[in-house]
Design a protein around this motif. Sequence first.
Motif, mmCIF file in Angstrom:
data_model
loop_
_atom_site.group_PDB
_atom_site.id
_atom_site.type_symbol
_atom_site.label_atom_id
_atom_site.label_comp_id
_atom_site.label_asym_id
_atom_site.label_seq_id
_atom_site.Cartn_x
_atom_site.Cartn_y
_atom_site.Cartn_z
ATOM 1 N N PRO A 1 15.166 -9.315 -3.393
ATOM 2 C CA PRO A 1 14.297 -8.334 -3.461
ATOM 3 C C PRO A 1 12.608 -8.600 -3.539
ATOM 4 C CG PRO A 1 16.135 -7.717 -4.944
ATOM 5 C CD PRO A 1 15.990 -9.281 -4.553
ATOM 6 N N LEU A 2 11.807 -7.849 -3.151
ATOM 7 C CA LEU A 2 10.428 -8.065 -3.248
ATOM 8 C C LEU A 2 10.023 -8.023 -4.604
ATOM 9 C CD1 LEU A 2 7.710 -8.190 -1.852
ATOM 10 C CD2 LEU A 2 9.638 -8.617 -0.284
ATOM 11 N N PHE A 3 10.643 -7.153 -5.359
ATOM 12 C CA PHE A 3 10.147 -7.198 -6.892
ATOM 13 C C PHE A 3 10.246 -8.515 -7.657
ATOM 14 C CE2 PHE A 3 11.161 -6.009 -11.529
ATOM 15 C CZ PHE A 3 9.802 -5.603 -11.767
ATOM 16 N N VAL A 4 11.444 -9.050 -7.302
ATOM 17 C CA VAL A 4 11.693 -10.570 -7.721
ATOM 18 C C VAL A 4 10.474 -11.448 -7.148
ATOM 19 C CG1 VAL A 4 13.556 -12.272 -8.003
ATOM 20 C CG2 VAL A 4 14.216 -9.900 -7.837
ATOM 21 N N TRP A 5 10.482 -11.345 -5.975
ATOM 22 C CA TRP A 5 9.490 -12.331 -5.536
ATOM 23 C C TRP A 5 8.125 -12.269 -6.127
ATOM 24 C CZ3 TRP A 5 8.658 -16.511 -3.110
ATOM 25 C CH2 TRP A 5 9.613 -17.242 -2.260
ATOM 26 N N PRO B 1 3.193 -7.370 -9.332
ATOM 27 C CA PRO B 1 4.576 -6.841 -9.468
ATOM 28 C C PRO B 1 4.547 -5.337 -9.146
ATOM 29 C CG PRO B 1 4.160 -7.867 -11.641
ATOM 30 C CD PRO B 1 2.631 -7.698 -10.695
ATOM 31 N N ALA B 2 3.294 -4.664 -9.079
ATOM 32 C CA ALA B 2 3.239 -3.283 -8.493
ATOM 33 C C ALA B 2 3.425 -3.113 -6.920
ATOM 34 C CB ALA B 2 1.695 -2.847 -8.536
ATOM 35 N N PHE B 3 3.039 -4.376 -6.285
ATOM 36 C CA PHE B 3 3.672 -4.535 -4.738
ATOM 37 C C PHE B 3 4.950 -4.495 -4.836
ATOM 38 C CE2 PHE B 3 -0.653 -7.068 -4.152
ATOM 39 C CZ PHE B 3 -1.600 -5.898 -4.045
ATOM 40 N N GLY B 4 5.587 -5.162 -5.838
ATOM 41 C CA GLY B 4 7.173 -5.216 -5.713
ATOM 42 C C GLY B 4 7.620 -4.230 -5.539
ATOM 43 N N ILE B 5 7.391 -3.278 -6.712
ATOM 44 C CA ILE B 5 8.034 -1.992 -6.900
ATOM 45 C C ILE B 5 7.850 -1.310 -5.738
ATOM 46 C CG2 ILE B 5 7.987 0.067 -8.197
ATOM 47 C CD1 ILE B 5 8.456 -1.742 -10.319
ATOM 48 N N VAL B 6 6.717 -1.025 -5.132
ATOM 49 C CA VAL B 6 6.409 -0.206 -4.218
ATOM 50 C C VAL B 6 7.429 -0.618 -2.758
ATOM 51 C CG1 VAL B 6 4.556 0.655 -2.393
ATOM 52 C CG2 VAL B 6 4.210 0.461 -4.952
ATOM 53 N N SER B 7 7.331 -1.917 -2.724
ATOM 54 C CA SER B 7 8.139 -2.617 -1.592
ATOM 55 C C SER B 7 9.638 -2.094 -1.854
ATOM 56 C CB SER B 7 7.747 -3.894 -1.495
ATOM 57 O OG SER B 7 6.603 -4.310 -1.405
ATOM 58 N N GLU B 8 9.970 -1.862 -2.934
ATOM 59 C CA GLU B 8 11.303 -1.227 -3.081
ATOM 60 C C GLU B 8 11.314 0.393 -2.774
ATOM 61 O OE1 GLU B 8 13.926 -3.564 -5.150
ATOM 62 O OE2 GLU B 8 12.483 -4.886 -4.351
ATOM 63 N N VAL B 9 10.453 0.908 -3.279
ATOM 64 C CA VAL B 9 10.634 2.249 -3.418
ATOM 65 C C VAL B 9 10.138 2.940 -2.124
ATOM 66 C CG1 VAL B 9 9.692 4.516 -4.460
ATOM 67 C CG2 VAL B 9 9.950 2.663 -5.928
ATOM 68 N N ILE B 10 9.373 2.564 -1.599
ATOM 69 C CA ILE B 10 9.133 3.073 0.049
ATOM 70 C C ILE B 10 10.414 2.858 0.807
ATOM 71 C CG2 ILE B 10 7.595 2.974 2.010
ATOM 72 C CD1 ILE B 10 5.292 2.500 0.070
ATOM 73 N N PRO B 11 10.819 1.933 1.086
ATOM 74 C CA PRO B 11 11.760 1.895 1.928
ATOM 75 C C PRO B 11 13.133 2.716 1.527
ATOM 76 C CG PRO B 11 11.271 -0.401 1.325
ATOM 77 C CD PRO B 11 10.577 0.387 0.349
ATOM 78 N N THR B 12 13.521 2.592 0.329
ATOM 79 C CA THR B 12 14.520 3.436 -0.094
ATOM 80 C C THR B 12 14.254 4.861 0.372
ATOM 81 O OG1 THR B 12 14.950 2.161 -2.163
ATOM 82 C CG2 THR B 12 15.559 4.479 -2.440
ATOM 83 N N PHE B 13 13.108 5.421 0.200
ATOM 84 C CA PHE B 13 12.804 6.949 0.419
ATOM 85 C C PHE B 13 12.524 7.230 1.655
ATOM 86 C CE2 PHE B 13 12.826 6.608 -4.107
ATOM 87 C CZ PHE B 13 13.557 7.610 -4.724
ATOM 88 N N SER B 14 12.356 5.916 2.697
ATOM 89 C CA SER B 14 12.023 6.113 4.123
ATOM 90 C C SER B 14 13.572 5.956 4.787
ATOM 91 C CB SER B 14 11.194 5.237 4.551
ATOM 92 O OG SER B 14 9.781 5.222 4.049
ATOM 93 N N ARG B 15 14.484 5.361 3.785
ATOM 94 C CA ARG B 15 15.703 5.211 4.474
ATOM 95 C C ARG B 15 15.675 4.177 5.536
ATOM 96 N NH1 ARG B 15 15.163 9.915 2.231
ATOM 97 N NH2 ARG B 15 16.729 10.619 0.815
ATOM 98 N N LYS B 16 14.996 3.020 5.527
ATOM 99 C CA LYS B 16 14.565 2.023 6.402
ATOM 100 C C LYS B 16 14.370 0.886 5.820
ATOM 101 C CE LYS B 16 11.646 1.882 10.269
ATOM 102 N NZ LYS B 16 10.052 1.633 9.701
#
Lengths: 534, 305
Positions: free
Chosen positions: A196-200, A263-278
């Motif tokens: 996941p991007l957060f790990v990266w 790490p903020a970039f990582g979080i946002v890269s997890e959250v936006i896909p989840t709530f865009s369902r994509k």
Amino acid sequence: MAYTETVDAHDHHDHPPAGIWRWLSTTNHKDIGTLYLVFSGIMFFVGGAMAMVIRLELFKPGMQFVDPAFFNSMTTVHGLAMIFGAVMPAWVGLANWMIPLQVGAPDMALPRMNNFSFWLLPFAFTLLLIGFFVPGGAPAGGWTLYPPLVLQGGDSFPMAIFAIHLMGASSIMGAINVIVTIMNMRAPGITLLRMPLFVWTWLITAYLLILVMPVLAGSVTMLLTDHFFGTSFFSASGGGDPVMFQHIFWFFGHPEVYILILPAFGIVSEVIPTFSRKPLFGYEAMVYATASIAFLSFIVWAHHMFTVGMPLAGELFFMLSTMLIAIPTGVKVFNWTATMWRGSLSFEPPMLFALAFLFLFTIGGFSGLMLAIAPADFQYQDTYFVVAHFHYVLVPGAIFSIMAGVYYWLPKWTGHLYSMALGKWHFWLSAIFVNVLFFPQHFLGLAGMPRRIPDYATQFADWNMVSSLGGFGFGLSQLLFPILIWKCVRGGEKAPAQVWEGAHGLEWEVPSPAPYHTWQDPPSEAQIAHGAEH
Amino acid sequence: MKMKKSGLLLSGLAAALLTMVAPTAQAAWALNMTQGISAISRNIYSLHMMVFWVCVVLAVLVFGVMIYSLVRFRKSQGAVPDTSLVHNTKAEIIWTAIPIAILVVMAVPATRTLIETDDATKTELTIRVTGYQWKWGYEYVGSGVTVLSTLDRDSNFARQLGSGIDPNSVPNYLLNVDHALVVPADTKVRLLISAQDVIHSWWVPALAIKKDAIPGFVNEAWFKIDAANTGLFRGQCAELCGRDHGFMPIVIDVRSKADFEAWLRTQKALQQPADAAAPAAAPATAAPASAANAAATVRAAPARS
């Protein structure tokens, strides 16, 4: 057979020791993650209280409440507490909680060192904060610690230096732990480009930490020897150079800025896909953009020092290299936008905070681009324009994405759903007040108000009053956050394993709340496939 | 009232007098920097505005797409995700290439202005600027005239904790000094900036000059003010320098070349009492300074090692 028994016996350890001893002695990544997050929350309010004092004194012209020296201590310790006490420990806390869950590891690689690196922090900050009660008062030379001014500090000076050493040691240990965990403890099947991007982003952040925290330690040690042992690293009268400190400091300081934001970039890269369902758009481009930003962070430091009188070639180099940062950062913003494009969006609190990050961090990026232009920076440098810029990238940037992360994973941690309504209240109040607080500071800076002044000319009165009102509103709104978290810890609707409809990743393959020990058996290929999204 | 106050002032310099009686209407709710009073400051202002407008255009485009997505692709409106949209090489090349092009377009004028600001050759007058905790010292190189510039008394009284004095009643609160730096218009002036104790930063927004004053090192800056732009312009120390960092303003008093020459001659005469002709020369200046005030200037002049 014996092996099975051992495993069984180990499983019985699922109940941690009761009371304070659990927290002092714990080597469990979830406990340590919680400790880091709680500590970060406390420091957020300590640093926030200092910000309230600052905005109170600046509410109107004239000195009403504090002595100018105390005001300088407020700005100095506010900066140190927020950077080293609130934001960095929050990231380490989230890393502790989530990286083992996300890569399918049973714990962090070095659990005892993990405990040690956390427990250094309370001592470090006690040392820093009791500076307020020693002769000479708390450090007042700015969080950037520039000599010769910082050498005029009282008894709190060596205490602050030692506190920074402890924070640095803690960060380096935390970073080593993250790198070793990611490199050695990923479950079979989780290749680097399936992380996941957060790990990266955390992996890259950890390398930055290891590279620059020793530089900070070195520079503050040189301050210490200049003050107490007769060296002249930074004193012209002994053949040294005060500007050399600034070069060394910002060689640490600019990567440090990205330590706070990657790490903020990582979080946002997890959250936006989840709530865009994509799935995230351009996963690999995101990884490479993060790595590029990290690399560039090492060759742009002197853009913090355009007014120190560098040679023309130096100013040109640092101006042009700084402008380059806009390219990978732009790629990230475009990719997040493209992730929402043709998605199916819903607006739960994590998504709201991530969206505020997207808009407001971008504003901070624009002012960053303006600041990169060296001749224009002669006008912006050390004004409220800079204050506005870095608060836009750090408050709705770093802190909002920490909040997005907490809102995203809180049900996984506590096993309860939280009050969406309260979360939305917290979001809207924060998002509105943060702009009332910081947007007018752009105007103040352009109109000529220097930063770090306790009082100002009367033409700056109007926007300062607006900014202070925004500050008080923002500060009060933050009280909703611990209330919501406390209520969620105490009870609430039972959270399913898969808390969010569109979420992917291994952390959603374990029950909510996540058991004390997880992934003692690595995730199956089916679980990895289910969790994988790109 | 104002006359009475000015009568109390130590300073007899026209700078301070003008400051006291000048209209104090100041731009409240100001949003932007000013164009300043030199070709360089106007260049920097245009650079600032160009980058600002580029950012505005980009913001409108990027935020436009974001807001469109937020409105158009809502789950509550029945939006169905297109999960195949995860990569588009053409789009990614375009949104990497266009920013590069924009950056190049911005870098060219920025570089040109930077090179201009760096060109401190062919200057006609040199002034040494020294930062102290918490005042500014100026020395006109060649003539030996010195000026020590500190926060004016009215501001200093009003800014004390719990002074009870309304800052709005003090003209140019915190932006006024006892002795301004007098400079000639239409002259390329070089500043040699240093400091005695800690790092300060000499900043006058109207000149677009901000240069750190660093103990043990000399920084160079220059300005050439338009002939028409005489008057008073104000700035502040811009580098945290201790307790009273907020209370060491800068005032420059821009005069025509002839007025400046006359002022400098007078000051030179007044500051060298050994020269018998000095007191007699005083009345000849455009802005008469009383002997007492001049003496104050001499007393306050920084001791140099």
